[in-house]
Design an enzyme around this catalytic site. Structure first.
Site, PDB file in Angstrom:
ATOM      1  N   GLU A   8       0.833  -1.209   0.000  1.00  0.00           N
ATOM      2  CA  GLU A   8       0.000   0.000   0.000  1.00  0.00           C
ATOM      3  C   GLU A   8       0.869   1.261   0.000  1.00  0.00           C
ATOM      4  OE1 GLU A   8      -4.174  -1.564   1.845  1.00  0.00           O
ATOM      5  OE2 GLU A   8      -2.689  -0.929   3.307  1.00  0.00           O
TER       6      GLU A   8
ATOM      7  N   ASP B 152      -2.821  -8.318  18.792  1.00  0.00           N
ATOM      8  CA  ASP B 152      -1.498  -8.634  18.243  1.00  0.00           C
ATOM      9  C   ASP B 152      -0.523  -9.204  19.259  1.00  0.00           C
ATOM     10  OD1 ASP B 152      -2.543  -7.464  16.018  1.00  0.00           O
ATOM     11  OD2 ASP B 152      -1.000  -5.915  15.801  1.00  0.00           O
TER      12      ASP B 152
ATOM     13  N   ALA C 124      -6.766  -6.182  12.614  1.00  0.00           N
ATOM     14  CA  ALA C 124      -7.770  -5.478  13.407  1.00  0.00           C
ATOM     15  C   ALA C 124      -8.969  -6.378  13.737  1.00  0.00           C
ATOM     16  CB  ALA C 124      -8.239  -4.233  12.649  1.00  0.00           C
TER      17      ALA C 124
END
Lengths: 452, 452
Positions: free
Chosen positions: B187, B316, B331
């Site tokens: 990204e 995480d 997420a």
């Protein structure tokens, strides 16, 4: 090497005159735009990459707007202006004899940039009236970095108070002192008052943000000195209705880590913000020419420096008298002067005759005091209240540099008016994180605090 | 003093159980919301004042969004949740024996906070796979401060190149290396490619930003490892169409101030960004319990720590296996685990029976590759292209934490799609200004550069 390169350039550039503009604020940017169609190579130098809409800086400091809503890349504004180059760097000196300025950036020191015409639009910074030791405890508000630092500090004090068991320490954490009741001080004080009363409401459990004390101090007998007495009075009344303590007639005698001393009385505060004097940039020192007492360069009625018809000084760093009074350090003066200097240079390059002397047209002054209230004065006309605020909002939106910023700031203001929420309530620690932790047992013994 | 105060509190709090949540990311915030109507005192501790929408952090790093569009005060999100207190501070240790954690803030070290239930949702940071010396040259992207630092650095290199006369130095200034071709790397690489090709176009005079070299390096044989081979291939093709050099099958052997070494070849670069491994928070060390090899806390199927039924670890920093595979650090996992932990504690407090074990429902994965193109995979379903990008955009907007952020990000994306302009192209120097200037003459002699 540099010398020969510079000379090489100088001999090459006979055909196209070079106009160097130092500063991308209101004065410099307007000058650059006025040179858009001039057959010249225009070089604009600024030490930041953005044009900053300073009149709204207090809204970044109080979390209403984000930095990117009042800062826009100079390069993007002038991108389509083909004759113009933008340089990110800090001017360190002017060499009048050889028609060049020196520029430093993150990698290089004192690169020479030659000019045929020079416009210095280098603005102003804070002045502590000889008490520079105050700066450490009472930072000012001139750049985006300043505004973000103030925002961090203001928001952080509420966090520290919320974690503080001892209520006697809440008082100094929740006391904010603003030194200087000009437009910035008044706008900042009222924006803080709204922050604590609306935005932060019900966000805390141990403290009541609305109990915060906001003190606005000035040695002048009234707030908003440049305005009429009637409007000063209206602004003061409004500030007091918002809960701001207005202390006039005495300056601060002392500022230190524990607060300020005003007229012999100590006000304990962890957050003191300097909204008082300004000092011009060192343009006068660079040029080694006559300045006024504040250090602003005295210029002629075509804005050029006496004896240097190709060097112009505009905006906050210039001293220009009209009708026996010095022009104030406001955006309008800088823009009108920048436009005049740009047009004058265009005419000179075209070989036209000298235009009429510069004359400032004062459109008036405005200041916001809290939610939906402003004072406005233009010549003999004056008004205050919601209508003045609407005019203020429209004019400020109009002067934002791009349509995207206008839309974005308009939506944020509408949102904040309706909900009380602000757009940018962030604490971003750009340095290190929390203090290092010693061994747990040791700390427990010495710790005096506990989170309920 | 602290001891007696803490004990005093402990004896007082019999009636209302205290739930302490550490971390205001996706896991911690979801847990706090799940405890909204629970008869408990909830305390959420985070070291920043904002919930950060990490999946869009690369858009701050590449100037599309401003920090305030993906960061929102945790205090404002939970302001109306009366049973919840938010504390800005960094947890430094957990004292399991006495049911308390220690918190440090800007003013205080190791304040004890007692709990009946503890949820650790402390996330992850970068991992340099044992080569921590890389960090200095290749910072990662985990916080808003990281993103702003990367944004400054990227924009600054173009400024330095524009001021640089020697074209041979343009190459390393205009080479960007991204280490790690997972979603963040892909990204980021494609957003950088669009930045140089569209946003910066025609903003410079001496350099052509579109000539910038963007290199994406990974030791894996393909980009976007978690996706199908078909989508990996589509993403790689798209990256190459955007001009990104994709180097697979070799990690970086070396990173230093001059660039990187990949498979024996040196790539000169002033901007290396670490988008590779993550390391969990020190939650496992605080608890002194069993972790997996990466250091994530092994938890039971009700997300509690073995032997500590009132301590939960989510997101995480937790190691949870489902169908023989560890859950990924995304997420969705953190949110589902946070919600489960919050509901489990609610049921325990109400005296209800243990719920069914936690089970992750994988809604799928998405990654954006440039303008109007994303890859999307959910179970056996997969797609790529504009439709996938629209779904990506809708889902990301939906997960932003307030309606104001949704509107503001939506407008910015629409604006950027149409005009190529980005919302936050600022260099804000939060430290010092330009380097100090030595005497002009000396500098002129030694300077090798000149601004044309």
């Amino acid at each position: 090497m540099a010398g020969s390169s510079a000379l090489g350039r100088e001999s090459m550039r006979e055909s196209t005159p070079r106009v160097v503009i130092v500063g991308g604020g209101f004065g410099g940017l307007t000058a650059a735009k006025a040179l858009k169609n001039t057959p010249a190579k225009v070089i604009l130098i600024d030490r930041t990459n953005h044009h900053l809409f300073q009149p709204l800086l207090y809204q970044v400091a109080t979390s209403v707007l984000s930095p990117s809503q009042i800062g826009f890349p100079i390069r993007a504004i002038l991108g389509k202006q083909k004759n113009t180059t933008v340089i990110l760097g800090e001017v360190t000196a002017v060499d009048k004899g050889n028609n060049r300025v020196f520029v430093s950036d993150a990698d290089r020191l004192d690169m020479p940039v030659t000019y045929d015409y020079l416009i210095l639009a280098t603005g102003a910074t804070h002045s502590y009236f000889g008490r520079n030791e105050f700066e450490k405890f009472a930072p000012g508000l001139k750049s985006l970095a300043d505004a973000v630092a103030t925002r961090n500090k203001v928001l952080q004090t509420f966090e520290l108070a919320e974690a503080e068991e001892d209520p006697s320490r809440h008082r100094d954490l929740l006391t904010f002192v603003l030194v200087g009741a000009g437009p910035t001080g008044v706008e900042m004080a009222s924006a803080l008052a709204l922050l604590v009363k609306t935005t932060l409401k019900s966000n805390f459990r141990r403290i009541d943000p609305a109990s915060a004390r906001i003190v606005l101090v000035d040695m002048a007998p009234r707030v908003l000195g440049p305005f009429s007495e009637h409007l000063s009075q209206a602004a003061k009344q409004r500030l007091e209705n918002l809960g701001v303590e207005v202390r006039l007639g005495h300056g601060v005698d002392q500022i230190d880590g524990d607060g300020v001393v005003v007229a012999g009385e100590r006000i304990a505060s962890k957050t003191v913000i300097w909204t008082a004097g300004v000092a011009p940039s060192p343009a006068g020192k660079w040029l080694k020419v006559e300045t006024d007492r504040a250090g602003r360069v005295r210029i002629q009625n075509d804005l050029s420096v006496p004896g240097h018809p190709k060097i112009f000084v505009v905006g906050d760093t210039a001293a220009f008298e009209q009708d026996g009074k010095p022009l104030p350090g406001v955006a309008q003066v800088a823009m009108q002067q920048g436009r005049y200097a740009g047009k004058l240079i265009t005419r000179r390059i075209a070989g036209g005759k000298q235009p009429a002397p510069f004359s400032y047209f004062d459109k008036g002054n405005m200041a916001v005091v809290g939610k939906g209230f402003a004072v406005l004065q233009s010549g003999k006309f004056q008004m205050s209240g919601l209508a003045a605020w609407l005019i203020w909002a429209l004019i400020h939106l109009q002067f934002l540099v791009t349509p995207s910023l206008r839309l974005s700031v308009f939506l944020q203001w509408a949102w904040t008016q309706v909900t009380g929420q602000r757009g940018s309530r962030l604490i971003v620690n750009h340095h290190a994180s929390a203090p290092a932790s010693p061994a747990v047992e040791e700390a427990v013994l010495s710790s005096k605090r506990h989170i309920a």
